[in-house]
Design an enzyme around this catalytic site. Structure first.
Site, mmCIF file in Angstrom:
data_model
loop_
_atom_site.group_PDB
_atom_site.id
_atom_site.type_symbol
_atom_site.label_atom_id
_atom_site.label_comp_id
_atom_site.label_asym_id
_atom_site.label_seq_id
_atom_site.Cartn_x
_atom_site.Cartn_y
_atom_site.Cartn_z
ATOM 1 N N SER A 134 5.784 110.618 26.543
ATOM 2 C CA SER A 134 6.621 110.294 25.376
ATOM 3 C C SER A 134 5.729 110.216 24.142
ATOM 4 C CB SER A 134 7.306 108.945 25.587
ATOM 5 O OG SER A 134 7.903 108.498 24.389
ATOM 6 N N TYR A 147 7.464 99.672 27.527
ATOM 7 C CA TYR A 147 7.678 101.130 27.511
ATOM 8 C C TYR A 147 6.443 101.877 27.011
ATOM 9 C CZ TYR A 147 9.897 105.670 26.914
ATOM 10 O OH TYR A 147 10.216 107.010 27.010
HETATM 11 N N1 LIG Z 1 15.419 109.479 25.564
HETATM 12 C C1 LIG Z 1 14.308 109.631 24.842
HETATM 13 O O1 LIG Z 1 14.305 109.536 23.601
HETATM 14 C C2 LIG Z 1 13.010 109.946 25.537
HETATM 15 C C3 LIG Z 1 11.909 110.261 24.743
HETATM 16 C C4 LIG Z 1 10.699 110.559 25.355
HETATM 17 C C5 LIG Z 1 10.597 110.527 26.729
HETATM 18 N N2 LIG Z 1 11.692 110.203 27.469
HETATM 19 C C6 LIG Z 1 11.532 110.174 28.914
HETATM 20 O O2 LIG Z 1 12.386 111.126 29.498
HETATM 21 C C7 LIG Z 1 12.671 110.717 30.847
HETATM 22 C C8 LIG Z 1 14.158 110.761 31.059
HETATM 23 O O3 LIG Z 1 14.761 109.730 30.283
HETATM 24 P P1 LIG Z 1 16.192 109.880 29.611
HETATM 25 O O4 LIG Z 1 16.059 109.551 28.187
HETATM 26 O O5 LIG Z 1 16.820 111.150 30.042
HETATM 27 O O6 LIG Z 1 16.959 108.634 30.245
HETATM 28 P P2 LIG Z 1 18.093 108.504 31.371
HETATM 29 O O7 LIG Z 1 19.242 109.371 31.017
HETATM 30 O O8 LIG Z 1 18.335 107.062 31.549
HETATM 31 O O9 LIG Z 1 17.355 109.104 32.645
HETATM 32 C C9 LIG Z 1 16.406 108.363 33.357
HETATM 33 C C10 LIG Z 1 16.396 108.867 34.764
HETATM 34 O O10 LIG Z 1 15.491 108.048 35.528
HETATM 35 C C11 LIG Z 1 16.182 107.614 36.699
HETATM 36 N N3 LIG Z 1 15.659 106.342 37.171
HETATM 37 C C12 LIG Z 1 15.610 105.167 36.509
HETATM 38 N N4 LIG Z 1 15.148 104.196 37.312
HETATM 39 C C13 LIG Z 1 14.894 104.774 38.516
HETATM 40 C C14 LIG Z 1 14.426 104.300 39.765
HETATM 41 N N5 LIG Z 1 14.100 103.004 39.959
HETATM 42 N N6 LIG Z 1 14.297 105.188 40.786
HETATM 43 C C15 LIG Z 1 14.628 106.499 40.615
HETATM 44 N N7 LIG Z 1 15.082 107.006 39.459
HETATM 45 C C16 LIG Z 1 15.220 106.154 38.427
HETATM 46 C C17 LIG Z 1 17.632 107.497 36.247
HETATM 47 O O11 LIG Z 1 18.529 107.549 37.324
HETATM 48 P P3 LIG Z 1 19.238 106.302 38.071
HETATM 49 O O12 LIG Z 1 19.608 105.297 37.038
HETATM 50 O O13 LIG Z 1 20.380 106.984 38.738
HETATM 51 O O14 LIG Z 1 18.212 105.826 39.036
HETATM 52 C C18 LIG Z 1 17.765 108.748 35.404
HETATM 53 O O15 LIG Z 1 18.013 109.873 36.234
HETATM 54 C C19 LIG Z 1 12.060 109.327 30.989
HETATM 55 O O16 LIG Z 1 10.799 109.429 31.582
HETATM 56 C C20 LIG Z 1 11.922 108.867 29.551
HETATM 57 O O17 LIG Z 1 10.928 107.891 29.411
HETATM 58 C C21 LIG Z 1 12.887 109.924 26.912
#
Ligand SMILES: NC(=O)c1ccc[n+]([C@@H]2O[C@H](COP(=O)([O-])OP(=O)(O)OC[C@H]3O[C@@H](n4cnc5c(N)ncnc54)[C@H](OP(=O)(O)O)[C@@H]3O)[C@@H](O)[C@H]2O)c1
Length: 242
Positions: A134, A147
């Site tokens: 990130s 985070y």
């Molecule tokens: N959104 C942003 O602005 C952003 C920016 C930079 C990087 N990211 C990164 O991108 C990635 C995806 O995030 P997102 O924004 O798409 O959020 P999201 O929609 O909440 O997706 C997060 C994923 O992680 C899974 N997860 C969470 N806890 C878990 C656990 N204990 N075991 C297995 N799976 C788990 C969730 O599924 P379940 O809840 O079904 O387990 C979901 O599939 C993350 O690494 C995040 O840090 C996001």
């Protein structure tokens, strides 16, 4: 140039957001995708939405469940770790347990999965590891207790992996997106510059994987604030982001 057709990818964190969009995009390119996360219903729905996706529910904070999932996943060409958790939290309003939970998913969960997948890939002499970092992992930002540090740790881990695995046939990449409109950013109450849709971020992520570059950050120009900003004195950087 990377072709995904016919390859087998395990996406951890595939039920929602970026991971889900990546699962769909990879499967549309002809990859066999194993889709993991905790939400079995969302994974089943994802598998119905696109041929080539197999659901494999797992909680990455449960080492026994991860070991069992690794067995069921079998040999994979690529591992994409997109599991993530985020709670906005300032050190001035610290809530016990929150940072630990975020770090357990973002960093410790990655270690747990990689502890199985990396040795298997090294033994086969091939494999691709892709970690989703990130922009928040480059420098200390406000309201990111838990985070920011967990993403910095994951991005540091990618460098450790890269140097150790050079010459083994296993490649490592770290992709660092800016804001994406997902469940996680829905928790933010501030303006998010250049926020992307999950599909847009997935498209850029696949392009980054194809590029073969170790570290890719996007979107520009927002990402430059972080990639170049890490060379600034901390007081100047924090004054800029504030
Ligand atoms: N959104 C942003 O602005 C952003 C920016 C930079 C990087 N990211 C990164 O991108 C990635 C995806 O995030 P997102 O924004 O798409 O959020 P999201 O929609 O909440 O997706 C997060 C994923 O992680 C899974 N997860 C969470 N806890 C878990 C656990 N204990 N075991 C297995 N799976 C788990 C969730 O599924 P379940 O809840 O079904 O387990 C979901 O599939 C993350 O690494 C995040 O840090 C996001």
């Amino acid at each position: 140039m990377t072709t995904f057709a016919g390859s087998r990818w395990w996406i951890v964190g595939a039920s929602f957001g970026l991971g889900r969009a990546l699962a769909l995009a990879l499967a549309r390119e002809g990859a066999d995708v194993i889709a993991s996360a905790r939400s079995a219903d969302a994974l089943a729905e994802l598998a119905r939405a696109q041929p080539g996706i197999k659901p494999l529910p797992v909680d990455v904070t449960d080492p026994g469940a991860v070991a069992a999932a690794v067995e069921r996943a079998g040999a994979v060409d690529g591992l994409l770790y997109a599991a993530g958790d985020y709670e906005p939290m300032s050190a001035r309003a610290w809530r016990p347990g929150v940072a630990e939970q975020v770090a357990a998913v973002n960093f410790i969960g990655a270690l747990t999965v990689l502890s199985h997948v990396v040795p298997a890939m090294v033994a086969r002499g091939k494999g691709r590891i892709v970690l989703i970092g990130s922009l928040a992992g480059f420098r200390g930002l406000p309201g990111a207790i838990g985070y920011g540090a967990s993403k910095a740790a994951l991005m540091h881990l990618a460098e450790n992996l890269r140097v150790d695995l050079t010459g083994t046939g296993v490649t490592v990449q770290c992709i660092n997106p800016g804001f994406i409109a997902t469940r996680l950013t829905a928790r933010n109450d501030f303006r998010m510059p250049q926020i992307m849709t999950p599909d847009e971020a997935a498209c850029r992520t696949l392009r980054a994987i194809r590029s073969g570059r170790f570290s890719v950050s996007f979107p520009a120009p927002f990402a430059w604030l972080f990639t170049l900003g890490r060379h600034l004195p901390v007081a100047l950087f924090q004054a800029l982001v504030r």
